[in-house]
Design a protein around this motif. Sequence first.
Motif, PDB file in Angstrom:
ATOM      1  N   ALA A  30      64.745  58.973   7.778  1.00  0.00           N
ATOM      2  CA  ALA A  30      64.491  59.148   9.207  1.00  0.00           C
ATOM      3  C   ALA A  30      65.542  60.069   9.830  1.00  0.00           C
ATOM      4  O   ALA A  30      65.207  60.947  10.637  1.00  0.00           O
ATOM      5  N   LEU A  31      66.794  59.898   9.464  1.00  0.00           N
ATOM      6  CA  LEU A  31      67.855  60.772   9.974  1.00  0.00           C
ATOM      7  C   LEU A  31      67.666  62.214   9.491  1.00  0.00           C
ATOM      8  O   LEU A  31      67.900  63.161  10.245  1.00  0.00           O
ATOM      9  N   TRP A  34      64.856  63.749  11.533  1.00  0.00           N
ATOM     10  CA  TRP A  34      65.350  64.021  12.882  1.00  0.00           C
ATOM     11  C   TRP A  34      66.207  65.287  12.889  1.00  0.00           C
ATOM     12  O   TRP A  34      66.065  66.144  13.758  1.00  0.00           O
ATOM     13  N   MET A  37      64.006  68.401  12.430  1.00  0.00           N
ATOM     14  CA  MET A  37      63.250  68.706  13.648  1.00  0.00           C
ATOM     15  C   MET A  37      64.156  69.339  14.701  1.00  0.00           C
ATOM     16  O   MET A  37      63.758  70.272  15.396  1.00  0.00           O
ATOM     17  N   LYS A  38      65.373  68.843  14.818  1.00  0.00           N
ATOM     18  CA  LYS A  38      66.317  69.408  15.778  1.00  0.00           C
ATOM     19  C   LYS A  38      66.666  70.846  15.397  1.00  0.00           C
ATOM     20  O   LYS A  38      66.712  71.736  16.254  1.00  0.00           O
TER      21      LYS A  38
END
Length: 70
Positions: A30-31, A34, A37-38
């Motif tokens: 998940a990290l 994230w 995506m950033k």
Amino acid sequence: MTHLVPLAKEVDDDKVTPGVLGFIVFAVMALAVWGLMKSMSKHMRKVDFKEPAEASAGEARASEAEPRKG
């Protein structure tokens, strides 16, 4: 430690749970998503895309249709 024995008897041997390792793997994934995506968002902000005007769009299509020599 003997007070945990009755709890162990209630555990179903056929039931499998992901446990702590499963949670850690999921959290790391998940990290990572994230972060990706950033990063993608930052790179997409740098893209400068401008569509050609309608008149020049026809010329661009005509030049693409011509065979290239070389």
